[in-house]
Design a protein around this motif. Sequence first.
Motif, PDB file in Angstrom:
ATOM      1  N   GLU A 134     -23.351  45.091  -0.644  1.00 47.87           N
ATOM      2  CA  GLU A 134     -22.263  44.823   0.293  1.00 47.87           C
ATOM      3  C   GLU A 134     -20.907  44.699  -0.393  1.00 47.87           C
ATOM      4  N   MET A 135     -20.889  44.705  -1.707  1.00 44.69           N
ATOM      5  CA  MET A 135     -19.651  44.494  -2.438  1.00 44.69           C
ATOM      6  C   MET A 135     -18.609  45.546  -2.078  1.00 44.69           C
ATOM      7  N   THR A 136     -17.473  45.095  -1.660  1.00 45.61           N
ATOM      8  CA  THR A 136     -16.403  46.015  -1.305  1.00 45.61           C
ATOM      9  C   THR A 136     -15.706  46.507  -2.556  1.00 45.61           C
ATOM     10  N   GLY A 137     -14.930  47.570  -2.390  1.00 48.08           N
ATOM     11  CA  GLY A 137     -14.154  48.076  -3.515  1.00 48.08           C
ATOM     12  C   GLY A 137     -13.198  47.028  -4.033  1.00 48.08           C
ATOM     13  N   LEU A 138     -12.639  46.230  -3.123  1.00 46.67           N
ATOM     14  CA  LEU A 138     -11.701  45.183  -3.526  1.00 46.67           C
ATOM     15  C   LEU A 138     -12.388  44.137  -4.395  1.00 46.67           C
ATOM     16  N   GLU A 139     -13.582  43.708  -4.003  1.00 48.10           N
ATOM     17  CA  GLU A 139     -14.292  42.703  -4.786  1.00 48.10           C
ATOM     18  C   GLU A 139     -14.634  43.236  -6.164  1.00 48.10           C
ATOM     19  N   ALA A 140     -15.013  44.509  -6.226  1.00 50.14           N
ATOM     20  CA  ALA A 140     -15.341  45.127  -7.519  1.00 50.14           C
ATOM     21  C   ALA A 140     -14.129  45.109  -8.442  1.00 50.14           C
ATOM     22  N   VAL A 141     -12.967  45.450  -7.900  1.00 45.79           N
ATOM     23  CA  VAL A 141     -11.734  45.449  -8.695  1.00 45.79           C
ATOM     24  C   VAL A 141     -11.392  44.025  -9.140  1.00 45.79           C
TER      25      VAL A 141
ATOM     26  N   ASN B 230      -3.985  36.978 -25.797  1.00 45.21           N
ATOM     27  CA  ASN B 230      -3.200  38.186 -25.529  1.00 45.21           C
ATOM     28  C   ASN B 230      -2.469  38.029 -24.201  1.00 45.21           C
ATOM     29  N   ILE B 231      -1.205  38.373 -24.168  1.00 46.54           N
ATOM     30  CA  ILE B 231      -0.388  38.198 -22.972  1.00 46.54           C
ATOM     31  C   ILE B 231      -0.896  39.009 -21.781  1.00 46.54           C
ATOM     32  N   LEU B 232      -1.756  39.999 -22.035  1.00 45.89           N
ATOM     33  CA  LEU B 232      -2.322  40.786 -20.943  1.00 45.89           C
ATOM     34  C   LEU B 232      -3.231  39.960 -20.047  1.00 45.89           C
ATOM     35  N   VAL B 233      -3.532  38.708 -20.428  1.00 46.31           N
ATOM     36  CA  VAL B 233      -4.254  37.799 -19.554  1.00 46.31           C
ATOM     37  C   VAL B 233      -3.557  37.684 -18.201  1.00 46.31           C
ATOM     38  N   TYR B 234      -2.232  37.796 -18.197  1.00 44.90           N
ATOM     39  CA  TYR B 234      -1.491  37.564 -16.964  1.00 44.90           C
ATOM     40  C   TYR B 234      -1.429  38.750 -16.008  1.00 44.90           C
ATOM     41  N   PRO B 235      -1.053  39.943 -16.427  1.00 40.30           N
ATOM     42  CA  PRO B 235      -1.064  41.051 -15.456  1.00 40.30           C
ATOM     43  C   PRO B 235      -2.449  41.331 -14.895  1.00 40.30           C
ATOM     44  N   THR B 236      -3.488  41.218 -15.741  1.00 37.12           N
ATOM     45  CA  THR B 236      -4.845  41.415 -15.228  1.00 37.12           C
ATOM     46  C   THR B 236      -5.237  40.288 -14.284  1.00 37.12           C
ATOM     47  N   GLY B 237      -4.810  39.076 -14.624  1.00 38.67           N
ATOM     48  CA  GLY B 237      -5.103  37.926 -13.768  1.00 38.67           C
ATOM     49  C   GLY B 237      -4.398  38.006 -12.429  1.00 38.67           C
ATOM     50  N   ILE B 238      -3.201  38.524 -12.421  1.00 39.31           N
ATOM     51  CA  ILE B 238      -2.440  38.656 -11.171  1.00 39.31           C
ATOM     52  C   ILE B 238      -3.172  39.575 -10.196  1.00 39.31           C
ATOM     53  N   ILE B 239      -3.704  40.665 -10.714  1.00 38.72           N
ATOM     54  CA  ILE B 239      -4.438  41.601  -9.852  1.00 38.72           C
ATOM     55  C   ILE B 239      -5.686  40.930  -9.276  1.00 38.72           C
ATOM     56  N   SER B 240      -6.453  40.269 -10.145  1.00 38.24           N
ATOM     57  CA  SER B 240      -7.691  39.634  -9.704  1.00 38.24           C
ATOM     58  C   SER B 240      -7.439  38.512  -8.699  1.00 38.24           C
ATOM     59  N   THR B 241      -6.511  37.623  -9.020  1.00 42.26           N
ATOM     60  CA  THR B 241      -6.268  36.484  -8.139  1.00 42.26           C
ATOM     61  C   THR B 241      -5.643  36.901  -6.812  1.00 42.26           C
ATOM     62  N   GLY B 242      -4.835  37.931  -6.847  1.00 46.50           N
ATOM     63  CA  GLY B 242      -4.259  38.429  -5.597  1.00 46.50           C
ATOM     64  C   GLY B 242      -5.339  38.910  -4.638  1.00 46.50           C
ATOM     65  N   ILE B 243      -6.325  39.620  -5.181  1.00 46.25           N
ATOM     66  CA  ILE B 243      -7.423  40.119  -4.354  1.00 46.25           C
ATOM     67  C   ILE B 243      -8.299  38.968  -3.866  1.00 46.25           C
ATOM     68  N   TYR B 244      -8.618  38.030  -4.771  1.00 50.19           N
ATOM     69  CA  TYR B 244      -9.466  36.902  -4.380  1.00 50.19           C
ATOM     70  C   TYR B 244      -8.778  36.000  -3.355  1.00 50.19           C
ATOM     71  N   THR B 245      -7.466  35.888  -3.412  1.00 50.29           N
ATOM     72  CA  THR B 245      -6.747  35.107  -2.417  1.00 50.29           C
ATOM     73  C   THR B 245      -7.042  35.637  -1.018  1.00 50.29           C
ATOM     74  N   TYR B 246      -7.038  36.939  -0.910  1.00 50.85           N
ATOM     75  CA  TYR B 246      -7.338  37.571   0.379  1.00 50.85           C
ATOM     76  C   TYR B 246      -8.806  37.428   0.755  1.00 50.85           C
ATOM     77  N   LEU B 247      -9.710  37.715  -0.186  1.00 43.87           N
ATOM     78  CA  LEU B 247     -11.139  37.726   0.128  1.00 43.87           C
ATOM     79  C   LEU B 247     -11.669  36.348   0.504  1.00 43.87           C
ATOM     80  N   LEU B 248     -11.298  35.317  -0.263  1.00 41.73           N
ATOM     81  CA  LEU B 248     -11.854  33.982  -0.039  1.00 41.73           C
ATOM     82  C   LEU B 248     -11.290  33.296   1.196  1.00 41.73           C
TER      83      LEU B 248
END
Length: 207
Positions: free
Chosen positions: A14-21, A37-55
């Motif tokens: 059932e995993m949606t494309g959004l959850e996978a990302v 590594n500072i890349l913790v933040y841009p990658t985190g922004i993408i993940s948390t933005g999606i989880y904000t919507y899903l949860l």
Amino acid sequence: MNEISEGLLQGLHEMTGLEAVAVLFAVLSVIFQKKNNILVYPTGIISTGIYTYLLSREHFKLYADATLNAYYLVMSVYGWLYWAKKGPQKTPIKITRSTKTELLTAVIIAVAGWGIFYLLLVNFSDSNVPVMDAFISAVACSGMWLLAKRKLENWILLNISNFVAVPLLFYKHLYLTAFLTIFLFIIAIFGFISWRKTVQQEEISHS
């Protein structure tokens, strides 16, 4: 055990494309965090933005967790800017131990946040797990604040939140995110060890 296996297979189905990302970028984010590594933040922004919507969707009703991810997103922007900031010698801000004042502030954020999240969930939502949802979110907020300031102790608070979150996620049948959280918990242990080694080396060089 069979129920967990079946739940995991169902979750994969059932995993949606959004959850996978979101899962992918959450894994990348914590790996970059461990590596300082500072890349913790841009990658985190993408993940948390999606989880904000899903949860926040009615199916899960983890409103505090959704709010937490929104907070993560904001703090990720702040942390990104702070980590990119240069110190007096034009070098990036270093990892350091938290001062007593910073630790006290972190505790206040966690305790006050727990109370505020709980009251909001009880009075303005239909959450059926307000105590745990509020606690997980409040402690993680505190940990994220220390992470943004590049403080060693952020790992401890984030892992307390992760530890409590795992059974709640299984209860909510969010098996994929539960296993992701277990992975994050393990990585955070190594992250703490790695950061502590960096701090100790810095302290020795200045002793």
